[in-house]
Motif scaffolding. Sequence first.
Motif, PDB file in Angstrom:
ATOM      1  N   PHE A 373      40.574  49.551  36.238  1.00 41.38           N
ATOM      2  CA  PHE A 373      39.734  48.409  35.890  1.00 41.38           C
ATOM      3  C   PHE A 373      39.934  47.315  36.929  1.00 41.38           C
ATOM      4  N   GLN A 374      38.826  46.703  37.313  1.00 39.70           N
ATOM      5  CA  GLN A 374      38.862  45.675  38.345  1.00 39.70           C
ATOM      6  C   GLN A 374      38.114  44.442  37.886  1.00 39.70           C
ATOM      7  N   SER A 375      38.542  43.301  38.384  1.00 38.89           N
ATOM      8  CA  SER A 375      37.917  42.023  38.050  1.00 38.89           C
ATOM      9  C   SER A 375      37.722  41.212  39.317  1.00 38.89           C
ATOM     10  N   SER A 376      36.706  40.353  39.271  1.00 37.54           N
ATOM     11  CA  SER A 376      36.431  39.498  40.425  1.00 37.54           C
ATOM     12  C   SER A 376      35.718  38.239  39.959  1.00 37.54           C
ATOM     13  N   VAL A 377      36.212  37.113  40.420  1.00 36.80           N
ATOM     14  CA  VAL A 377      35.541  35.822  40.232  1.00 36.80           C
ATOM     15  C   VAL A 377      35.357  35.228  41.623  1.00 36.80           C
ATOM     16  N   SER A 378      34.113  34.953  41.984  1.00 33.89           N
ATOM     17  CA  SER A 378      33.851  34.515  43.354  1.00 33.89           C
ATOM     18  C   SER A 378      32.945  33.292  43.381  1.00 33.89           C
ATOM     19  N   TYR A 379      33.208  32.453  44.367  1.00 34.08           N
ATOM     20  CA  TYR A 379      32.365  31.293  44.652  1.00 34.08           C
ATOM     21  C   TYR A 379      32.164  31.222  46.157  1.00 34.08           C
ATOM     22  N   SER A 380      30.929  31.042  46.560  1.00 36.22           N
ATOM     23  CA  SER A 380      30.623  30.954  47.988  1.00 36.22           C
ATOM     24  C   SER A 380      29.615  29.844  48.228  1.00 36.22           C
ATOM     25  N   THR A 381      29.757  29.210  49.363  1.00 41.11           N
ATOM     26  CA  THR A 381      28.839  28.151  49.744  1.00 41.11           C
ATOM     27  C   THR A 381      28.772  28.082  51.254  1.00 41.11           C
ATOM     28  N   ASN A 382      27.806  27.374  51.766  1.00 42.54           N
ATOM     29  CA  ASN A 382      27.680  27.212  53.210  1.00 42.54           C
ATOM     30  C   ASN A 382      27.063  25.863  53.513  1.00 42.54           C
ATOM     31  N   TRP A 383      27.266  25.448  54.720  1.00 42.39           N
ATOM     32  CA  TRP A 383      26.719  24.187  55.206  1.00 42.39           C
ATOM     33  C   TRP A 383      25.837  24.477  56.417  1.00 42.39           C
ATOM     34  N   GLU A 384      24.564  24.211  56.254  1.00 39.70           N
ATOM     35  CA  GLU A 384      23.569  24.367  57.322  1.00 39.70           C
ATOM     36  C   GLU A 384      23.530  25.803  57.859  1.00 39.70           C
ATOM     37  N   ASN A 385      23.955  26.755  57.038  1.00 42.43           N
ATOM     38  CA  ASN A 385      23.994  28.160  57.451  1.00 42.43           C
ATOM     39  C   ASN A 385      24.820  28.380  58.721  1.00 42.43           C
ATOM     40  N   ALA A 391      35.623  31.748  47.957  1.00 45.34           N
ATOM     41  CA  ALA A 391      36.856  31.748  47.172  1.00 45.34           C
ATOM     42  C   ALA A 391      36.776  32.875  46.150  1.00 45.34           C
ATOM     43  N   ASN A 392      37.840  33.686  46.056  1.00 47.94           N
ATOM     44  CA  ASN A 392      37.856  34.835  45.160  1.00 47.94           C
ATOM     45  C   ASN A 392      39.133  34.863  44.337  1.00 47.94           C
ATOM     46  N   LEU A 393      38.999  35.321  43.102  1.00 45.32           N
ATOM     47  CA  LEU A 393      40.124  35.697  42.249  1.00 45.32           C
ATOM     48  C   LEU A 393      39.925  37.168  41.912  1.00 45.32           C
ATOM     49  N   ASN A 394      40.882  38.016  42.261  1.00 43.69           N
ATOM     50  CA  ASN A 394      40.718  39.455  42.080  1.00 43.69           C
ATOM     51  C   ASN A 394      41.849  40.025  41.241  1.00 43.69           C
ATOM     52  N   HIS A 395      41.506  41.052  40.495  1.00 42.72           N
ATOM     53  CA  HIS A 395      42.461  41.745  39.634  1.00 42.72           C
ATOM     54  C   HIS A 395      42.147  43.233  39.656  1.00 42.72           C
ATOM     55  N   SER A 396      43.178  44.052  39.695  1.00 42.44           N
ATOM     56  CA  SER A 396      43.026  45.504  39.665  1.00 42.44           C
ATOM     57  C   SER A 396      44.189  46.092  38.890  1.00 42.44           C
ATOM     58  N   GLN A 397      43.907  47.056  38.008  1.00 48.18           N
ATOM     59  CA  GLN A 397      44.966  47.676  37.233  1.00 48.18           C
ATOM     60  C   GLN A 397      44.666  49.143  36.992  1.00 48.18           C
ATOM     61  N   ASN A 398      45.721  49.908  36.832  1.00 44.66           N
ATOM     62  CA  ASN A 398      45.629  51.330  36.536  1.00 44.66           C
ATOM     63  C   ASN A 398      46.396  51.571  35.235  1.00 44.66           C
ATOM     64  N   THR A 399      45.692  52.046  34.203  1.00 37.94           N
ATOM     65  CA  THR A 399      46.332  52.228  32.902  1.00 37.94           C
ATOM     66  C   THR A 399      47.176  53.493  32.839  1.00 37.94           C
ATOM     67  N   LEU A 400      47.094  54.359  33.866  1.00 38.56           N
ATOM     68  CA  LEU A 400      47.931  55.560  33.872  1.00 38.56           C
ATOM     69  C   LEU A 400      49.342  55.247  34.364  1.00 38.56           C
ATOM     70  N   ASN A 401      49.458  54.628  35.557  1.00 40.69           N
ATOM     71  CA  ASN A 401      50.791  54.276  36.063  1.00 40.69           C
ATOM     72  C   ASN A 401      51.177  52.830  35.749  1.00 40.69           C
ATOM     73  N   ARG A 402      50.259  52.094  35.084  1.00 41.84           N
ATOM     74  CA  ARG A 402      50.519  50.753  34.555  1.00 41.84           C
ATOM     75  C   ARG A 402      50.783  49.726  35.661  1.00 41.84           C
ATOM     76  N   THR A 403      50.218  49.945  36.834  1.00 43.89           N
ATOM     77  CA  THR A 403      50.369  48.982  37.932  1.00 43.89           C
ATOM     78  C   THR A 403      49.269  47.934  37.872  1.00 43.89           C
TER      79      THR A 403
END
Length: 880
Positions: A373-385, A391-403
Motif C-alpha cells: 500500500f502506498q500513499s502520496s500527498v503532493s503540492y506543486s506550484t510555479n512562478w511564470e512557468n 512538496a510531497n509526503l510519501n508512505h509505503s508499506q508491505n503487510t507481508l514483511n511489515r516494513t
Amino acid sequence: MYTKLLTNQLFKSLCLIAIFMLISVISNAQDTTFHILDDSLLVNKDTIVNDTSFRSRQRSGKALSSLVEYSSFDSIRFDVQVQKVYMFGNAEINYDKINLKAAYIEIDFTKSELFAEGLPDSTGEVVGTPVFEEGGKSFNSKQMFYNFDTKKGLIKYVITQEGEGYIHGSIIKKMSDDIIYIKGGKYTTCSHEHPHFEFRFDKSKVIPDDKIITGPAYLVIEGVPTPLAIPFGLFPNKKGQTSGILIPTWGNSANRGYFFENGGYYWVINDYLDLELRGDIYTRGSWAIKTGSRYKKRYKYSGGVNMNYAKNIIGEENSTDFSKSTDFSFRWAHKQDPKARPNSRFNSNVNIVSNNYNKYNPSNTNSYLSNTFQSSVSYSTNWENKYFLTANLNHSQNTLNRTISLILPELSFSVNRFYPLRKKERVGKLKWYENMSVDYRMNMKNQLETYDSLLFEPGTLEKFRNGMKHSVSMSVPLKILKFLNMTNSINYTDRWYAQTYEKRWTNDTLFSGNDTIVGYVKTDTIFGFQTARDFSFSSSVTTRVYGILQFKKGPVRAIRHVLSPRIGFSYRPDFGTQQWGYYKYYVDGNSNIHKYSRFNGTVFGGPPDGKSGRITFGVSNNLEMKVRSGKDTITGMKKVVLIEDFTISSSYDLAKDSLNLAPFTMSGRTTLFDKLKIQYSSSWDPYIIDENGRNLNKFEWTENQRLLRFKNSTLNFSLSYRFSYRDFMKERGSEMGAGDERESDKGTQEELEEINAFPEDYVDFDNPWSMNFSYSLRHATTYNPQTTNNDQTTVQTLSFSGDINITPKWKFAFRSGYDFENNEFSYTSIDIYRDLHCWEMRFGWIPTGLRKSWNFTINVKSTLLQDLKLSKKKDFRDLY
C-alpha cells in the motif's frame, strides 16, 4: 358524387358557424385560445393566429389566468347553451403548466372544470386513459376531475412516479399546494402497471420533494400478501441525497458468532459534505467502527475520508486457534479542480492499513489480494512557468514483511533551462556559444525505514535520515558537418547532511536472535552539518543513418532501417582520496583494512570512489516496413514495426589499471500483433574468470579464441488481450471505411470509460460477452562458474476473466489464474447474476484458496429500498 360533395361543404359551414357562436357566447366569461384539429378542419397549433375568430378579447369576471389550448384528432362538439366542449380521440389540453391527454375530455367553462377518461375500442378494451402532467409530475389514471381555479383534482385508479418510487391509488385527491392524499394505495419501485412487489396501505399522504407517509402497510410479492407488516410507512421523497438510518446485515459466523454488520446512519450535512457512520458487532467480542465522509465544491476540489477501527477476535479463548488483534485503516483522497488554481496543484491519495485489517475486514477483492500500500500527498506550484516547487509526503508499506517507508517531507525546486549568453533581442543566426544552457535542481528529503511495530516506539524521530542535494548542469550542443550532433556538458552536485556515519571495530559481544557474535563493526551517527561535492564532464556524438529498400510488387512495399551510432567520453576525479575527506578506514579483528564512505546510508549517498575516464560507445537499430492496407482509404498503406529497438553498447575506462573494457550489453524490444510484447537483454564479458568467478586481466580471445563470454540473459514475453462484443462490432464497423471506423472507436472508447466508472459489482447486460486474458513469461539464464553450466529460471503468470449473457436476463462471470510454481489455480471466483426487473439475484462462489466462501443475495434494485433483501453466505473468515 355531387350530393356527397355538397354534404361535406355544408358540414364545414355549420362547424364554422358553431365555432363563431360559441366564441361569441363565452367571450363574456373566458379568455382562451382554441386550436381545433379534426377530420375535416385542420388548424396548426400556433398561439399567433391572424383570424380574430380564434382569439378571444380581454375578459372580465370569472376569467382563467392563462390561455387554454386544446385539440382533438377525432372530433370536437360544442354545447353553446351550457358552455361545454366535448373532445373525442387523442384529445389534448395545455393550460399554464398543465398538460392533459386522454381519449375523451370534457371542459365546463362555467365552472372552470374538466373531466377526462378512456374510451373502449372496437374490441371493448379501454384505451386512451388520462395522462395528467403538472410541474414535472405525471399521473396515469382511468378517470380524473380537475378545477382550473382551485388547482384541485380528484383522480381515480392512478399511477404516478415520486422520486425512485411509484404510487398506485384507487382514489387520489390533489390539493392546490400539490400535496396528495391517497385512499386504497400501494407503494413500489417497480415500473410495471401490476408491480412485482408493493407495500399496500389504506391511506397515505404525499408531500412533494419531502416524504411519503402511510398508515399500517404490509408487503405483497407477486400479488401474494406476506406477514411482513409495519405500523406506519415513511418513505423519503427528496431529490438527491437524504439522511437516514443504514439497515445492518445479520448472520452467523462460525469463528466470531452472530453478527450485525454495516449498520449505522447516513447524514447529509449540506450540499457539499456528508458523513457515514457504520458499525459491526459480533457475539464473541469482535466489533468495528467505520466512518466515511465525502466533500465536493464545484470547480474547486473534491475528495473523501475513510477511517476504520476494528477489534478482531477469532475463535474461542483458550483454544488453539484463538487470536485477537486491533486493526485500523485510513484512506484520504483529494483532487483539486484544474480550473481552481491553474498555477498550482494539491492532490492526495493516502492509504494506510494495519497488518491484518484487510485479512478480516476487506472492503473489496482487490483490497484482500493486495499486500503493498502506498500513499502520496503532493503540492506543486510555479512562478511564470520558470520556477517550479513541489512538496510531497510519501508512505509505503508491505503487510507481508511489515516494513514501512516514510518520506516526510520531500521538497524539490527547479529552474527551467535558460540560456545565459543569449541576448534578449535576437539578431541574426545564433552563435554556437549562445546555445549554452544551464539548469538547476534542488531536492530535500526526510526519510524513515522501519517496521510497523516499531513506528511509534520512543526514539523513532531520531532514526529519520535527511539531506539536501543541489544539482547544476551546463551543456553546449554543437552541429558538426551537418550530420553529427555533439553535446558537451558539465555536472556539479552538492549534498548537505545533518549527520554522517563512522565505523569502528569493537570486540564486544552482540546478541542477534539465537546467535552470539563476538567482535563486530559498530556504526556511530555523527551529528553536525556536513557537505559532499562531486563534479564530472561528459561529451557525446550521435547521428542517424537511414537505409530504405522499396518493392514495386507484393504486399510489402518498403523496409526502412534506422541505425543510430553514438560515442561519448566522461571524466570524473577520484573523490576517494584523503584530500577530499569523504572516505575513511577501519581495521577489523583480523587486522584487515576496510575503506568506507562516511555518507554510506544517507538519503542521497556520497561522491563515488575511484577515478573514471570512460569512453562509451554503442549502436541502436530500428526496423520498420510498410504494407498494403485496405482499412486506410487515404494512403492505402500501414506501418508495421518489426524491431522497436535493438542496442549493443559497452565502455572502456582509461583510468583503470586493468579490466578496462566493460561487459557488452545487448537489449531489444518489439511488439507483435499489437498484443505480444517481447523484451530481451544479455551481458557478455570480454575477460576470462577463475574457478570462483572473479575476472582476470586476460581476454577471452587470448585464452579461448572467442570474443566474448556469456554472463546472463533475460527474455520476457507479455500478452494482454481483451475481446468483447463491442470490439467485434467495432471491427465490423471498420469495414464501412476509415471515417466510420474512427467514429466507432470514439463511441467504444466512451462506452469503456463509462464502464470503468462503475463500481466493482456493476453488471453490464448491454455487452453480451467479454474476455480478458493476460500472460507473462520471464526466462533468465545465468552462467555458474562453479558448475560451468547455465542456471535457468522460468517465471510464468496467467490470469483470465470474462462474462457472458446466457439469456437476456442471466449473466455468468468468472475470474481466475494459474500459479505455475505451485501448479494450482490462483484466486478464482464464479458469479451468477439474474435480472428480475425491479429485483436482482446474485450468487458468488470462491471455490479454493484463503478466501474460500460463497454468497447468495436477492434484493431490490432501487437504492431507496436497498435494505429489502435476503442474504445467505459462508464467510471466508470462518475458515481461520
